[in-house]
Motif scaffolding. Structure first.
Motif, PDB file in Angstrom:
ATOM      1  N   LEU A 257       0.874  -1.131   0.027  1.00  0.00           N
ATOM      2  CA  LEU A 257       0.143   0.070  -0.158  1.00  0.00           C
ATOM      3  C   LEU A 257       0.814   1.195  -0.054  1.00  0.00           C
ATOM      4  O   LEU A 257       1.657   1.475   0.828  1.00  0.00           O
ATOM      5  CB  LEU A 257      -0.900  -0.033   1.162  1.00  0.00           C
ATOM      6  N   GLY A 258       0.302   2.211  -0.856  1.00  0.00           N
ATOM      7  CA  GLY A 258       1.629   3.136  -1.071  1.00  0.00           C
ATOM      8  C   GLY A 258       2.986   3.043  -1.038  1.00  0.00           C
ATOM      9  O   GLY A 258       3.774   4.047  -0.788  1.00  0.00           O
ATOM     10  N   ALA A 277      -3.444   1.835  -3.875  1.00  0.00           N
ATOM     11  CA  ALA A 277      -3.075   3.269  -3.375  1.00  0.00           C
ATOM     12  C   ALA A 277      -2.440   3.757  -4.713  1.00  0.00           C
ATOM     13  O   ALA A 277      -2.713   4.760  -5.178  1.00  0.00           O
ATOM     14  CB  ALA A 277      -2.385   3.641  -1.983  1.00  0.00           C
ATOM     15  N   VAL A 333      -4.673  10.832  -1.350  1.00  0.00           N
ATOM     16  CA  VAL A 333      -5.064   9.495  -1.406  1.00  0.00           C
ATOM     17  C   VAL A 333      -5.966   9.284  -0.269  1.00  0.00           C
ATOM     18  O   VAL A 333      -5.099   9.485   0.885  1.00  0.00           O
ATOM     19  CB  VAL A 333      -4.112   8.616  -1.893  1.00  0.00           C
ATOM     20  N   THR A 334      -6.976   8.580  -0.242  1.00  0.00           N
ATOM     21  CA  THR A 334      -7.649   7.907   0.724  1.00  0.00           C
ATOM     22  C   THR A 334      -7.858   6.604   0.626  1.00  0.00           C
ATOM     23  O   THR A 334      -8.362   6.100  -0.419  1.00  0.00           O
ATOM     24  CB  THR A 334      -9.162   8.798   0.851  1.00  0.00           C
ATOM     25  N   ILE A 335      -7.553   5.713   1.737  1.00  0.00           N
ATOM     26  CA  ILE A 335      -7.587   4.338   1.565  1.00  0.00           C
ATOM     27  C   ILE A 335      -8.775   3.916   2.443  1.00  0.00           C
ATOM     28  O   ILE A 335      -8.678   4.598   3.677  1.00  0.00           O
ATOM     29  CB  ILE A 335      -6.306   3.814   2.270  1.00  0.00           C
ATOM     30  N   CYS A 337     -10.385   0.825   4.490  1.00  0.00           N
ATOM     31  CA  CYS A 337     -10.371  -0.579   4.674  1.00  0.00           C
ATOM     32  C   CYS A 337     -10.669  -0.855   6.396  1.00  0.00           C
ATOM     33  O   CYS A 337     -10.412   0.213   7.079  1.00  0.00           O
ATOM     34  CB  CYS A 337      -9.067  -1.229   4.368  1.00  0.00           C
ATOM     35  N   ILE A 366      -1.930  11.385   2.675  1.00  0.00           N
ATOM     36  CA  ILE A 366      -2.558  10.116   2.960  1.00  0.00           C
ATOM     37  C   ILE A 366      -3.601  10.129   4.086  1.00  0.00           C
ATOM     38  O   ILE A 366      -3.159  10.488   5.281  1.00  0.00           O
ATOM     39  CB  ILE A 366      -1.160   8.923   3.466  1.00  0.00           C
ATOM     40  N   ALA A 368      -6.701   7.683   5.813  1.00  0.00           N
ATOM     41  CA  ALA A 368      -7.448   6.195   5.723  1.00  0.00           C
ATOM     42  C   ALA A 368      -8.612   6.534   6.747  1.00  0.00           C
ATOM     43  O   ALA A 368      -8.880   7.215   7.450  1.00  0.00           O
ATOM     44  CB  ALA A 368      -6.335   5.546   6.536  1.00  0.00           C
ATOM     45  N   ALA A 385      -9.291   2.331  -2.900  1.00  0.00           N
ATOM     46  CA  ALA A 385      -8.397   3.711  -2.822  1.00  0.00           C
ATOM     47  C   ALA A 385      -8.905   4.682  -3.813  1.00  0.00           C
ATOM     48  O   ALA A 385      -9.325   4.405  -4.640  1.00  0.00           O
ATOM     49  CB  ALA A 385      -6.952   3.459  -3.059  1.00  0.00           C
ATOM     50  N   ALA A 387      -8.088   8.727  -5.207  1.00  0.00           N
ATOM     51  CA  ALA A 387      -7.117   9.704  -5.075  1.00  0.00           C
ATOM     52  C   ALA A 387      -7.263  10.987  -6.156  1.00  0.00           C
ATOM     53  O   ALA A 387      -8.109  10.857  -6.945  1.00  0.00           O
ATOM     54  CB  ALA A 387      -5.703   9.016  -5.647  1.00  0.00           C
TER      55      ALA A 387
END
Length: 397
Positions: A257-258, A277, A333-335, A337, A366, A368, A385, A387
């Motif tokens: 991730l990332g 991501a 970016v938004t993750i 989970c 970043i 989350a 994700a 972005a």
């Protein structure tokens, strides 16, 4: 001097550039990006774009060979780089020595840290050499200059009407400056520029018009000033792209991730390393450029991308921005989970993304969140994700 003349250029790029090092960017200043293009590439380009230049020899630090190769400069007039010496004077002599077999009529000596040298400044130096032994572009000093012996009190005020600030390229007839440099190299004195060596050797140095835009990048704030000057020359527009990606979990023990490998009960399923991501970020940049998506540039049907690091895709997208003379303003970016936890890895992700895009980590965000146990992410079946990329590009209309 009359008739056709061969003109060589020495670009002095052997310094470490430590005074211009910015927080979070340890690259020497000549290899840092300026509006998406490395400083040294811009400086070299000012001469590679000219038809009247016969040869160009870059003088680089021996420790920077890989950095120089990574610039990808290619031109039949571009000679192999030579390694610089302990100071600028020694580095210029190394360049002059490398040009010896070419026997150019004239040589221009340019600091790599002056990437915005206007063509008319170069023209003025070359024109002056038709009748002068050496030529030095200058701008008049406009500030009142004080002299102090002890650095605490004023000893005298200089007559600024007789003072000029020196710039590059400084131009010379090749045999004369080579001879002068060879003699100066045996002296205990260290000269700060090549015009000073010419003066010491008894050569007449003509003043030619410099430019206030021909700035030398010395400190971190000089990059911002140079960016503003470039923006004035080429109007820019800001474009925004968005990206969205989703990957399901598969049997494994870590997720990417990332750009960071995070231990987990599963891995993400995909043709590459399935870094959701980086995929979203890459598509966001492509979107800002109007360049389609990852599948267009890296088809999943192509076996060479099986298991590939997604940083390859992001580097490619960022490279397209640079090729078009633009720059990445920021990436967000938004993750989404339930697991793994993202927070402990945010700084590492920002560093990885910034490195791939040659930008400061401060330009990367970043975030989350969870889906409150709703939907497939809530059931821990995969990761989403989203972005956004903001990019500055030269205005096309």
């Amino acid at each position: 001097m009359t008739g056709p003349r061969s003109i060589a250029v020495i670009v002095v790029a052997a310094g470490r550039g430590e005074r211009a090092t910015a927080s979070g960017d340890a690259r020497p200043k000549q290899y840092r990006k300026l509006a998406g293009i490395a400083v040294l590439s811009r400086t070299m380009g000012a001469f590679l774009d000219r038809a009247d230049i016969s040869w160009i020899v870059p003088v680089i630090n021996a420790e920077h060979a890989e950095r120089y190769e990574a610039l990808g400069l290619a031109d039949p007039r571009l000679l192999p780089p030579v390694h610089g010496g302990a100071n600028r004077q020694a580095s210029v002599l190394a360049g002059l020595t490398a040009l010896g077999p070419k026997r150019p009529d004239l040589v221009l000596i340019q600091d790599a840290a002056r990437p915005l040298v206007p063509g008319e400044v170069i023209d003025g130096v070359i024109k002056a050499l038709a009748g002068a032994e050496a030529a030095l572009p200058t701008v008049p000093v406009t500030d009142t200059i004080k002299r102090s012996i002890d650095g605490k009190t004023v000893t005298a005020t200089e007559d600024r009407s007789t003072l000029f600030a020196a710039q590059t390229p400084q131009g010379f007839r090749f045999p004369q400056i080579l001879s002068a440099h060879l003699r100066a190299g045996r002296m205990p004195r260290e000269f700060t520029d090549d015009a000073a060596i010419a003066e010491w050797a008894g050569l007449t140095v003509a003043l030619t018009p410099g430019s206030t835009t021909n700035i030398k990048i010395t400190h971190p704030e000089d990059f911002a000033r140079a960016e503003r000057l470039l923006a004035q020359e080429a109007p820019m527009e800001t474009r925004v792209g968005s990206g969205f990606d989703v990957h399901p979990f598969d049997v494994g023990n870590a997720v990417w991730l990332g750009g960071v490998e995070i231990p987990h009960t599963h891995k993400l399923k995909g043709h590459s390393d399935a870094d959701v991501a980086l995929h979203a970020l890459t598509d966001a940049i492509y979107g800002a450029l109007g360049e389609g998506d990852i599948g267009k540039h890296f088809p999943p049907s192509d076996p060479q991308w099986k298991g590939a690091a997604s940083s390859i895709f992001l580097i490619h997208a960022a490279g397209l921005v640079a090729e078009r003379g633009g720059r990445i303003v920021n990436l967000d970016v938004t993750i989404v989970c339930e697991a793994p936890r993202i927070g402990p890895h945010v700084e590492a992700m920002k560093a990885a993304i910034a490195g791939a895009c040659s930008i400061s980590p401060r330009r990367v965000a970043i975030k989350a969140t969870t889906s409150e146990e709703l939907g497939f992410t809530g059931r821990r079946e995969g990761i989403v994700a989203m972005a956004t990329a903001s990019v500055e590009l030269p205005r096309e209309d």
